[in-house]
Design an enzyme around this catalytic site. Sequence first.
Site, PDB file in Angstrom:
ATOM      1  N   SER A  55       0.832  -1.212   0.000  1.00  9.14           N
ATOM      2  CA  SER A  55       0.000   0.000   0.000  1.00  9.14           C
ATOM      3  C   SER A  55       0.862   1.256   0.000  1.00  9.14           C
ATOM      4  CB  SER A  55      -0.967  -0.011   1.185  1.00  9.14           C
ATOM      5  OG  SER A  55      -0.304   0.287   2.390  1.00  9.14           O
ATOM      6  N   ARG A  77      22.245 -12.289   5.714  1.00 10.36           N
ATOM      7  CA  ARG A  77      21.647 -10.981   5.426  1.00 10.36           C
ATOM      8  C   ARG A  77      22.535 -10.183   4.483  1.00 10.36           C
ATOM      9  NH1 ARG A  77      19.855 -10.495  11.515  1.00 10.36           N
ATOM     10  NH2 ARG A  77      17.688 -11.136  11.260  1.00 10.36           N
ATOM     11  N   MET A 120      10.328  -6.362   5.594  1.00  7.94           N
ATOM     12  CA  MET A 120      10.384  -7.056   6.877  1.00  7.94           C
ATOM     13  C   MET A 120      11.694  -7.817   7.066  1.00  7.94           C
ATOM     14  SD  MET A 120       7.640  -5.940   8.147  1.00  7.94           S
ATOM     15  CE  MET A 120       7.340  -6.945   9.621  1.00  7.94           C
ATOM     16  N   HIS A 131       7.832   3.367   9.845  1.00  3.26           N
ATOM     17  CA  HIS A 131       7.520   2.508  10.987  1.00  3.26           C
ATOM     18  C   HIS A 131       6.196   2.962  11.589  1.00  3.26           C
ATOM     19  CE1 HIS A 131       8.300  -0.223  14.285  1.00  3.26           C
ATOM     20  NE2 HIS A 131       7.913   0.722  15.103  1.00  3.26           N
ATOM     21  N   ASP A 155      20.839  -0.088  13.617  1.00  5.06           N
ATOM     22  CA  ASP A 155      19.859  -0.428  14.647  1.00  5.06           C
ATOM     23  C   ASP A 155      18.449  -0.283  14.074  1.00  5.06           C
ATOM     24  OD1 ASP A 155      21.683  -1.022  16.591  1.00  5.06           O
ATOM     25  OD2 ASP A 155      21.666   0.986  17.475  1.00  5.06           O
TER      26      ASP A 155
END
Lengths: 212, 212
Positions: free
Chosen positions: A33, A85, A110, A129, A163
Amino acid sequence: MSAASLISPPLTLAEIPQPQILSLGVLASGSGSNLEAIAQSIRGGALKARIQVLIYNQPGAGVKDRAERLGIPAVLLNHRDYASRADLDRAIVETLKQAGADWVIMAGWMRIVTPVLLDAFPRRVLNIHPSLLPSFRGVGAVEQALSAGVKVTGCTVHYAVPDVDSGPILAQAAVPILPGDTPESLHARVQVQEHQIFPLGIALAAQRERDI
Amino acid sequence: MSAASLISPPLTLAEIPQPQILSLGVLASGSGSNLEAIAQSIRGGALKARIQVLIYNQPGAGVKDRAERLGIPAVLLNHRDYASRADLDRAIVETLKQAGADWVIMAGWMRIVTPVLLDAFPRRVLNIHPSLLPSFRGVGAVEQALSAGVKVTGCTVHYAVPDVDSGPILAQAAVPILPGDTPESLHARVQVQEHQIFPLGIALAAQRERDI
């Protein structure tokens, strides 16, 4: 009871000089979205940008169909195909560079990003966020806000840093939590504001870069 | 740029049934602008309450003069005269009970309260804090928000509990942080909202008690 919201900085895109067309690469894991909102903001002329590529990591994610409808090239980079990752991020960087993207827009991505991605696009990786950071970092931010019993929550556009949900903030929107809210009703209210502040945050990041 | 705010729950005092006149005792350490706001809300008929007594702990605090102008009895309980927080709180409880106060309103009370006070008025001790809790607990909340670079902050009315700035939330207001804001300009913007949500939070606490 109204469900008024508050956006800060209290600016519209029309008030932000946008002398350059930004080249965006979007990373998304879900329904997309926010991809749609950014694309519509571009189509309407409010955000001066092009979306060069969508990278998604979940086969069958709704965002793939959304990208196709919007005419945006969609590339699947399944995180399960990579040993680490950093390996996934190397593939992402390569795909973004090949597509000509200069900015990286994490629109519901995600996966935790590594310095491999962040260092390839310094101060050009932006995340959204669904909370008023620094409250409610991490997954389930809407549920966290409901559980905490706060009466105001919202969403935040910020620079991505190693972070999670911690980088410098570009824009925030606040919404009320109303009696009877469920995670779904509250998330829908927050998302309406995400769709407003994400294009705004992108334009603000480009402006900040020019002003440095 | 406007400086719109958002209050949640999005209610006015007129929308909250107030069948009883509440008897308030106010604790304050500073200039007493929240005392004034609550008193004016009562005078205007919006908040159904009486302020039975002001307790202040700083000789010469502006709130003392404010109380005198408002016709509210003011009692100095100087924390330096007591050996411990609990001893001070015992004197506070005695003063409140003698004055006939049923609710305790911490309107800028810069002392940590103990179970001595909290247990004497269970779920009837309310505090206001100049941030959107759970962000920026403790002293210097406005400065903390400015340093963190958030774009939205605000204030919170909550039940006092032994942990500082941690009790269940009754009402919150959000305000934008604007370019060029100083601690003073931002604090002034937050205080305007404190004066709105503190009377609202008091009425909500009384309503919640009746609904239990």
